[in-house]
Design a protein around this motif. Sequence first.
Motif, short mmCIF file in Angstrom:
data_model
loop_
_atom_site.label_atom_id
_atom_site.label_comp_id
_atom_site.label_asym_id
_atom_site.label_seq_id
_atom_site.Cartn_x
_atom_site.Cartn_y
_atom_site.Cartn_z
N GLU A 102 0.81 -1.22 0.00
CA GLU A 102 0.00 0.00 0.00
C GLU A 102 0.85 1.27 0.00
O GLU A 102 0.43 2.30 -0.53
CB GLU A 102 -0.94 0.00 1.20
CG GLU A 102 -2.09 -0.99 1.09
CD GLU A 102 -1.71 -2.38 1.54
OE1 GLU A 102 -2.57 -3.28 1.50
OE2 GLU A 102 -0.52 -2.59 1.93
N GLY A 103 2.05 1.21 0.59
CA GLY A 103 2.93 2.37 0.51
C GLY A 103 3.29 2.68 -0.93
O GLY A 103 3.36 3.85 -1.34
N SER A 104 3.50 1.63 -1.74
CA SER A 104 3.78 1.84 -3.16
C SER A 104 2.54 2.32 -3.91
O SER A 104 2.66 3.07 -4.87
CB SER A 104 4.31 0.54 -3.78
OG SER A 104 5.55 0.18 -3.22
N VAL A 105 1.36 1.85 -3.50
CA VAL A 105 0.11 2.35 -4.11
C VAL A 105 0.07 3.87 -4.02
O VAL A 105 -0.11 4.59 -5.02
CB VAL A 105 -1.12 1.75 -3.42
CG1 VAL A 105 -2.40 2.48 -3.84
CG2 VAL A 105 -1.24 0.27 -3.73
N VAL A 106 0.24 4.38 -2.81
CA VAL A 106 0.15 5.83 -2.60
C VAL A 106 1.35 6.54 -3.21
O VAL A 106 1.22 7.63 -3.77
CB VAL A 106 0.04 6.13 -1.09
CG1 VAL A 106 0.09 7.63 -0.83
CG2 VAL A 106 -1.27 5.55 -0.55
#
Length: 538
Positions: A50-54
């Motif tokens: 999710e860090g990469s998503v954002v």
Amino acid sequence: MSPAPTVRDAAFDVLRRFGATTVFANPGSTEIALLTDLPDDLEFVLALHEGSVVGMATGWALANDRPAVAILHTTAGLGNAVGALATARVNRAPLVVLVGQQDRRHLALEPFLTGNRLDDLARPAPVWIAEPPRPQDVPGALARAWHEAREHRGPALVIVPMDDWAEPAGVDEPLPAPAKLVRATAAEPAVLAELAEFLGTASNPVLVAGAGADDAESWRGLTALAGKLACPVWQEAFGARAGFPQDHPQFAGHLPAGREELRKALSGHDAVLSVGAPVFRQYPREPGQFTEPGTRIAVVTDDPNEAHRSPVDLAVLARPSAVCGPLAELIPAREAGSERIGRTVELPGAPEPGAPLAPEYVFGLLARQLPKDAVVVEESPSSRPLLHALVPAREPLGFLSAAMGGLGFGVPAAIGLRMGGLKRPVVAVIGDGSSLYSIQALWSAAHYGVGVLVIVLANGGYAIMDKLAARHGERTAAGGKAPWPGFDEVSVSGLAKSLGCPARRAETYEELESVLNEVLPTLAARTEPLVLEVAVTA
């Protein structure tokens, strides 16, 4: 008869109305009803964390200067992304973030995957949070989130229970958000006159440019203003973007991050105008004032928080692009002095044969070979001062880093920039320790054919932390021994290959130069990522 439109249908219509084309996500079960059979006109981009998503959505938003759409999975997904959301806010990246929630009909029983107080989990990173009271209010909340993200330049969250998507839409209800929102950008004549007097009454003014001035119009205005004032221009410390062309003869460099050195840098100037930057970003804390007695300070920013917390004589809340050009027209030209007011950059040559590679040799090659329009995304804390000293940002969006300071931003942000349609070479300069916080993003780059060059400076440890520990030991006479080990065993190029991303390793200057000569000339058109792991000394 066609089926009645659902909340899901209406939500997609809202996103289309505002021009959304792409959604970034790492999906969970609470998002299945939204994402299954996604309409063909919306591209789904998968990230493995999710860090990469954002982070990817942040890069996309900055490349397009409009909101990107990210989808997170209830407590677990939102929790994993909170640090990246905080970075997006400080980087002024507009994001519309949909957060999944358990079925509304049994939330009171707190079933498995219930997102308990998701709004509190996210705060204070978002600029706005909505938990629509009815399913029919979801499309309107999305519309408002788009405006909130765009106006306040940060992530706006909408929390949606998974059963809401199948509910009938409120077709007879007015959408509680404008179809179009236009922000006036003209600067008021009285404000311009006050700024002109502030500068005109100074005997030796100086300009400070920041991330909020990183656009073509602001650069033109600041360049004209600096020319009229015949003064040096500094970049804010820890600036996430460049607010002024750093190859300009009046560019003085980056301000020191401590107050003592800051006072020395601004010594002799009786007026400081900071544009698109707070007054002043610092680390670590040092006692004393920012400037010497008698120095007046003004700030121009469109960020209310920056304006409200800056200890200045005059704060102007306005877009720098609306102020700088007209202000330059009001300022009479000053005669330039005989002293050079900009910095002098001497690039290092090649090291002696057999000598180990140091970061300055990497940056010297980049400075010589990077195209003028290249975007450098930085996440190498121990060598960032060297990068600033040797590799200038020569066009708007020429430099990007995590304004929040947390790690894990650089790789996904670089990918998001290119996925956002940026037709420029993108080079991420990343420390090997930093790369491990978002290494999963390389899978997305490879899978979606994103042509970024990721240069990993591999010194086998947390070099910045080692330096800080040593300095702490010097100050306290405690020795400065760091308890953490190095990690020479880690092969970032090996990890990249395991994620399907092409990778190479350079251990000599000649190997590094050869790869850069091969890749950089065609980087703007490249459709395949490359990780270049460079063995460097700490």
